[in-house]
Design a protein around this motif. Structure first.
Motif, short mmCIF file in Angstrom:
data_model
loop_
_atom_site.label_atom_id
_atom_site.label_comp_id
_atom_site.label_asym_id
_atom_site.label_seq_id
_atom_site.Cartn_x
_atom_site.Cartn_y
_atom_site.Cartn_z
N VAL A 1 16.05 -86.47 59.89
CA VAL A 1 15.44 -87.78 59.75
C VAL A 1 15.26 -88.34 61.16
O VAL A 1 16.23 -88.44 61.92
N VAL A 2 14.04 -88.68 61.52
CA VAL A 2 13.75 -89.20 62.86
C VAL A 2 13.87 -90.72 62.84
O VAL A 2 13.27 -91.39 62.00
N ILE A 3 14.66 -91.25 63.77
CA ILE A 3 14.82 -92.70 63.93
C ILE A 3 14.40 -93.05 65.36
O ILE A 3 14.76 -92.34 66.30
N GLU A 4 13.65 -94.13 65.52
CA GLU A 4 13.26 -94.50 66.88
C GLU A 4 13.14 -96.01 67.03
O GLU A 4 12.45 -96.68 66.24
N ILE B 1 2.62 -85.14 59.58
CA ILE B 1 2.04 -83.80 59.60
C ILE B 1 3.11 -82.73 59.43
O ILE B 1 2.93 -81.75 58.70
N LYS B 2 4.26 -82.94 60.07
CA LYS B 2 5.30 -81.92 60.08
C LYS B 2 6.30 -82.05 58.94
O LYS B 2 7.10 -81.14 58.70
N GLY B 3 6.29 -83.19 58.24
CA GLY B 3 7.13 -83.32 57.05
C GLY B 3 8.51 -83.91 57.28
O GLY B 3 9.42 -83.69 56.46
N TYR B 4 8.70 -84.69 58.34
CA TYR B 4 9.98 -85.35 58.58
C TYR B 4 9.95 -86.78 58.07
O TYR B 4 8.93 -87.46 58.16
N SER B 5 11.11 -87.26 57.58
CA SER B 5 11.25 -88.68 57.26
C SER B 5 11.43 -89.45 58.55
O SER B 5 12.00 -88.95 59.52
N VAL B 6 10.92 -90.70 58.57
CA VAL B 6 10.94 -91.50 59.80
C VAL B 6 11.42 -92.91 59.50
O VAL B 6 11.00 -93.52 58.52
N ILE B 7 12.29 -93.43 60.38
CA ILE B 7 12.70 -94.83 60.34
C ILE B 7 12.39 -95.43 61.70
O ILE B 7 12.80 -94.89 62.74
N ILE B 8 11.66 -96.54 61.70
CA ILE B 8 11.29 -97.21 62.95
C ILE B 8 11.95 -98.59 62.98
O ILE B 8 11.81 -99.38 62.04
#
Length: 369
Positions: free
Chosen positions: A72-75, A91-98
């Motif tokens: 899970v990508v967090i930024e 595109i790559k299929g990762y979950s994201v939290i901003i």
């Protein structure tokens, strides 16, 4: 570089942005040099931050720190890095939290959500090292969510490297491949580069590309909004220290690791105001047809201010063929609801508008007779 073949996905449309002459503004300001804009809203996600998002994700995959189907990508971001990451991760299929400060535009949040990201708003006034800041909240979430990773644009070496390997070389290639002519003289090199500083990755990476591999005498100028503390010497920041500013995406209340303080990376710093930045952005839109955001206006303000100094004017501003490149980081898409942009729609009626109204009024009267 320009995209002349079918691309596998939108990641292939990141970068390759044009260098465009800002001739009308240059003439208005009395400049003899070539004033050139590196226009980043042509990139797939709409900003210069697409470049670092793509590189940070792909390098993390190569290193094995990003695992497909698991991570899970967090930024923490002011928005554009988040949009670039959300695009790459869609595109790559990762979950994201901003995590996003409250002052950032609604358009940025809407774009992030459209790309599938979760968005958490944080208080704008929270200090960077506060648990309530966008950085603090991201760290809290990262500790609590299994397989979560913060790619961390503030410390990630791939931030400046993306610009050293793509943005800088693109600028060099455009200058070198454009011949000098009697009507369009050129020194054949990048003489001055100006950019606003946020994380500082852009100005650091491009400076390295230009000075190490192209023109060691290139002058690099960075713009910093009033209220930020990035400029050097630090005395430049004292007058408006802690002052809130509206312009988005540039300036900070701490010094990011990716902003090089190595002597010679940035030669000069210019402080910019919100008022001047937004006026310059509107000028770029109306005079040059470039649909840019407020931070692009800040970069232009820094460029014009420095070119009017004794060093800037004598060495470059008054010199035909000198190439001065201004990085314009994003477009108007993210700011359509902002008051500074809406002012454009409230301008006094033009002579043409009066003529249109008169014609339509006469036409209506004729039909009623």
């Amino acid at each position: 570089m320009p995209h002349t073949q079918i691309l596998d996905n939108a990641l292939g449309a990141i970068g390759g942005t044009p260098l465009i002459r800002l001739d009308k503004i240059a003439k208005k300001e009395g400049l003899k040099c070539n004033l050139l804009g590196k226009v980043e809203f042509f990139s797939a996600g709409g900003s210069v931050k697409d470049r670092i998002a793509k590189r940070m994700v792909e390098e993390a995959e190569r290193e094995g720190t990003l695992i497909p189907g698991q991570s899970v990508v967090i930024e923490p971001t002011s928005g554009n890095t988040g949009i670039g990451l959300a695009l790459a991760c869609a595109i790559k299929g990762y979950s994201v939290i901003i995590t996003l400060p409250a002052k950032m535009s609604l358009e940025k949040e809407a774009t992030l959500k459209a790309l599938g990201a979760e968005v958490v708003r944080t208080p704008t006034e929270a200090a960077w090292d506060s648990p309530e800041s966008h950085i603090g909240v991201a760290q809290t979430l990262q500790k609590a969510i299994p397989h979560a990773i913060i790619l961390d644009q503030y410390r990630n070496v791939n931030n400046p490297l993306a610009h050293e390997y793509t943005t800088g070389p693109e600028i060099i290639d455009a200058i070198v491949s454009t011949p000098s002519t009697p009507s369009r003289p050129s020194s054949g090199k990048v003489d001055v580069f100006i950019a606003g500083a946020g994380t500082g990755g852009t100005v650091t990476g491009v400076s390295r590309a230009l000075k190490r591999k192209h023109n060691p005498n290139c002058v690099v100028v960075a713009g910093d909004p009033q209220g930020s503390i990035l400029a050097e010497p630090s005395s430049l920041n004292e007058q408006e220290a802690g002052q809130a500013y509206i312009v988005e995406g540039i300036g900070y209340d701490f010094i990011p690791d990716v902003l090089s303080r190595e002597p010679g990376t940035v030669d000069h710093w210019i402080k910019t105001s919100d008022e001047d930045a937004f006026a310059a952005a509107r000028l770029l839109i109306k005079q040059e047809g470039l649909l840019v955001g407020g931070s692009s206006g800040s970069a232009l303000v820094a460029a014009l201010a420095w070119l009017k100094t004794e060093e800037g004017w004598k060495g470059f501003g008054s010199v035909e063929g000198a190439n001065v490149v201004v990085l314009l980081p994003d477009g108007i898409r993210n700011y359509m609801s902002k008051e500074w942009f809406l002012e454009t729609t409230r301008a006094a009626p033009t002579p043409l508008a009066h003529k249109i109204n008169a014609i339509l009024k006469d036409s209506k009267s004729s039909k009623q007779e």
